[in-house]
Design a protein around this motif. Sequence first.
Motif, short mmCIF file in Angstrom:
data_model
loop_
_atom_site.label_atom_id
_atom_site.label_comp_id
_atom_site.label_asym_id
_atom_site.label_seq_id
_atom_site.Cartn_x
_atom_site.Cartn_y
_atom_site.Cartn_z
N LEU A 51 -3.35 -2.03 -8.21
CA LEU A 51 -3.41 -3.22 -7.38
C LEU A 51 -2.76 -4.38 -8.13
O LEU A 51 -2.92 -4.51 -9.35
CB LEU A 51 -4.85 -3.59 -7.04
N ARG A 108 -1.64 -8.68 -7.25
CA ARG A 108 -1.49 -9.81 -6.33
C ARG A 108 -0.23 -10.58 -6.67
O ARG A 108 0.01 -10.90 -7.84
CB ARG A 108 -2.70 -10.73 -6.40
N TYR A 156 -0.58 -8.59 -1.50
CA TYR A 156 -1.12 -7.59 -2.42
C TYR A 156 -0.24 -6.35 -2.38
O TYR A 156 0.03 -5.82 -1.30
CB TYR A 156 -2.56 -7.22 -2.04
N GLU A 193 -1.85 -11.57 2.65
CA GLU A 193 -3.21 -12.10 2.60
C GLU A 193 -3.63 -12.66 3.94
O GLU A 193 -4.82 -12.74 4.25
CB GLU A 193 -3.30 -13.18 1.51
#
Length: 1044
Positions: free
Chosen positions: A247, A249, A263, A281
């Motif tokens: 993951l 951002r 993301y 987002e």
Amino acid sequence: MPMWAGGVGSPRRGMAPAPTDDLFARKLRQPSRPPLTPHTFEPRPARGPLLRSGSDAGEVRPPTPASPCARARAHSHEDASRPAATPTRLFTDPLALLGLPAEEPEPTFPPVLEPRWFAHYDVQSLLFDWAPRPPGTGSHTEASSGTQTLAEDQTATSDLLLGAPGFVCELGGEGELGLGGPVSPPVPPALPNAAVSVLEEPQTRTTAYSLEHADLGAGYYRKYFYGKEHQNFFGLDEALGPVAVSLRREEKEGSGGGTLHSYRVIVRTTQLRTLRGTISEDALPPGPPRGLSPRKLLEHVAPRLSPTCLRLGSASPKVPRTLLTLDEQVLSFQRKVGILYCRAGQGSEEEMYNNQEAGAAFMQFLTLLGDVVRLKGFESYRAQLDTKTDSTGTHSLYTTYQDHEIMFHVSTMLPYTPNNQQQLLRKRHIGNDIVTIVFQEPGSKPFCPTTIRSHFQHVFLVVRAQAPCTPHTSYRVAVSRTQDTPAFGPALPHGGGPFAANADFRAFLLAKALNGEQAAGHARQFHAMATRTRQQYLQDLATNEVTTTSLDSASRFGLPSLGGRRRATPRGPGAELQAAGALMWGVRAALGARVAAGAETGGPEGAEVPCLLGISAETLVLVAPRDGRVVFNCACRDVLAWTFSEHQLDLYHGRGEAITLRLDGAPGQAVGEVVARLQLVSRGCETRELALPRDGQGRLGFEVDAEGFITHVERFTFAETTGLRPGARLLRVCGQTLPKLGPEAAAQMLRSAPKVCVTVLPPDESGRPRRSFSELYTLSLKEPSRRGAPEPVQDGTVKVVLLPPTKQLLHFSLQDNSGPPGPGDLTEERTEFLHSHNSLSTHSSLSDEAPVLPNTTPDLLLVTTANPSAPGTGRETPPSQDQSGSSSSHEDPSDSAPELRASILPRTLSLRNSISKIMSEAGSETLEDEWQSISEIASTCNTILESLSREGQPVSESGDPKGAPKCDSEPEPGSLSEKVSHLESMLKKLQEDLQREKADRAALEEEVRNLRHNNQRLLAESESAATRLLLASRQLASPTSDLA
């Protein structure tokens, strides 16, 4: 013992009833006349999941209508003693009783993965499936590879190749597998379906033959995660097995000045398909200002993944390196190919392996294919050959093609063992090669793939020489592959050739060999091997490279969120459509064969195929989830227009070809989403449906050229009243698309049809006709041939004139009746298209704060770019003079222009593509003088390309076009050559500097990571030492207190 046909008293239905003296009952029990009514062929009602024929014995069925025999039994005196009849079996397909293949089920809308607005990075991410595959199912392509049936495969033979069970023969003319079956191979810049991989970024075709079946998206982790701040989670899911999740951002500045967050997600399971992509987002539920926690994000992105099994990965440098190896195990730029030599009269495996010396024809073929290298001391890719002691021979054949190293295992160059028919030293290498080239001399026997006994050789390329060792040498090619190996390109021409012995044939054969090995990776055997390797990597990460921090305890242990800044203000509805990756819809697609009312659509074009529709900022694809292959693709810049209703959308692309998409869901919802997405990523628009009546003299009142462009509309006619204008483009005539009809059939239909219904593409805002990018690219290459004298066209009785391509009358104005433009207007039209493609239209945005999509024009197509002419320059020639003087006034000033273009253009295009690559890979830390050098080279390349593309409109040193072409202002061949050579040397130096900068940066990052690791270790040791010191001081202080 009597045989029962599934009727009453059969073993399938239980024990037979007791004997009786009733003649009527005994007649009903006779085996020769079994009851037929319990077997019905009525359609199965929709009850639960669809099962295959013969697998629904235990499913509860609705009661069937009572047959006459059943009613007779109901009135007999036996019904009290007769056992209760079980529910009748319902056959789903009557062909199954006859031993014929089962009929294909009705195509349905394929399901779309949740979450709804996840933007996929590549094609194989579209095919990601959360349902684990049972072991032994093999590849997704082995069920149907889109080729002929088994019977046809065995009977396909030629003088080069014999059909064999378990193999598919390609003798030429098969074409590429498309939406409606085999289609003709695409021409550049379009990509073959099997070559489409990455969707978020532009993919350009720079060579005549593309590499196919390559998972180019495997570099996603290296490009967007490796060396950047991100989080890795590993675990053992009960249903999915070992999983690995990455993951990250991201934040970037939007066009309105705000900060946009998204993301990036990678989900890896034991299946070879990986979920890669981005979610905005704004498409996620509201969260804290610092962003969503990893648990909340995964609950939305991966709802089928158990969050309790995941643990945070360790901070060891081994973790990112293992993930790189795991993701990029499918990427290999080193290949080995076997070559067998078959003399005249030979055909068996032993005969080919026992050929000790190479003949003249074979040596000519090897010289064309690659370079003979000395093995001892060879430092490049050696393909398991001995480069120290010459135990595997002294020489071999080596070459490079499209960034791949290829080492050939040539049978005559490997060690020969006398009195050994098996020749194990040779078979040890060639027998382990996936792709084998079988070279045949004239007079050889046809090759049969079953004569080769090997578990690894899946693809055979049979090459036969014709007139070898002469100036007229040519080759024919045939292909044999296993049935579980999908089809691959380049497609063979009819008859398999002949190919001239030149560089083009070498490129064709090398691309065929590389694509064959890549396609064989989907075969059952190699698919299982890759799955086991992937499972071992994931198991090791989930077991040995995790911490005790779980997703549930993330906030408790202070695990940081995936971002640090506050969320930007939501952009409003439609913001999720701005993603650069591919958004997905489930559709049923077919070739656009819509016809007029009352007509019939025969053939396979009307058959709908359930597909996954993916639309990114660059590409539109249709993927068949059943066999996992792309059945249609086109660049978004090639989308012309669309016509839509509540559940259907007709999409026009390229030269006016059409496909029909049917979508499920609420009326207009899915179609509206697709149309909104197309408005953002393409220059297309909605079409108009017009019904054109004829006047009293039977005329339609407009003129159209051979490409379907309206050149003239008469005033005060029905055509003008309905809204037809010059510059519009006909896409359909009476329901048929123009590329399918052809110019002659379209003209005949316009002249003779009693009622003409057309689908029209309006001109753009400036009144110019709309063309796709591929059309403009093709026109730019053919523009010199379009300047010849126009041919006269005979007018018919109806006022509908079809002009040849050499005389295109493009009316750019909607009001005035000005004359046709000169040849320079085509260059201006291309330039206008390119400039408008680089900037997003104001009518395409769904909100004022929506970000502008990146410039996606590939650098290869900059050959079509030219600066627009100044107003009034070259445009004041009257129409009468343009007809007579165009060939002389716009002629090339010298005969060396075509040679100059052919020699310098490829080098300049290569320079421009390399510059674009450097600019995309260079980081923000690049010095200002380096950027200045790169921009100067790019501007000089554009100047050369403009002068070459216009061919007759010279460009000065500053890049500004002159008003009138003059011979003395045309760039000289020598100056252009020197300029290109100078650019090449400067580019080489820049590339070397960039590579050194990358290496220094990588070393610095590695050193920083090591320092951080050492710092953490020192902190832990200092804390431990402080604790021990505190304990020691307490122990020393305790006796003092006791004494006091």
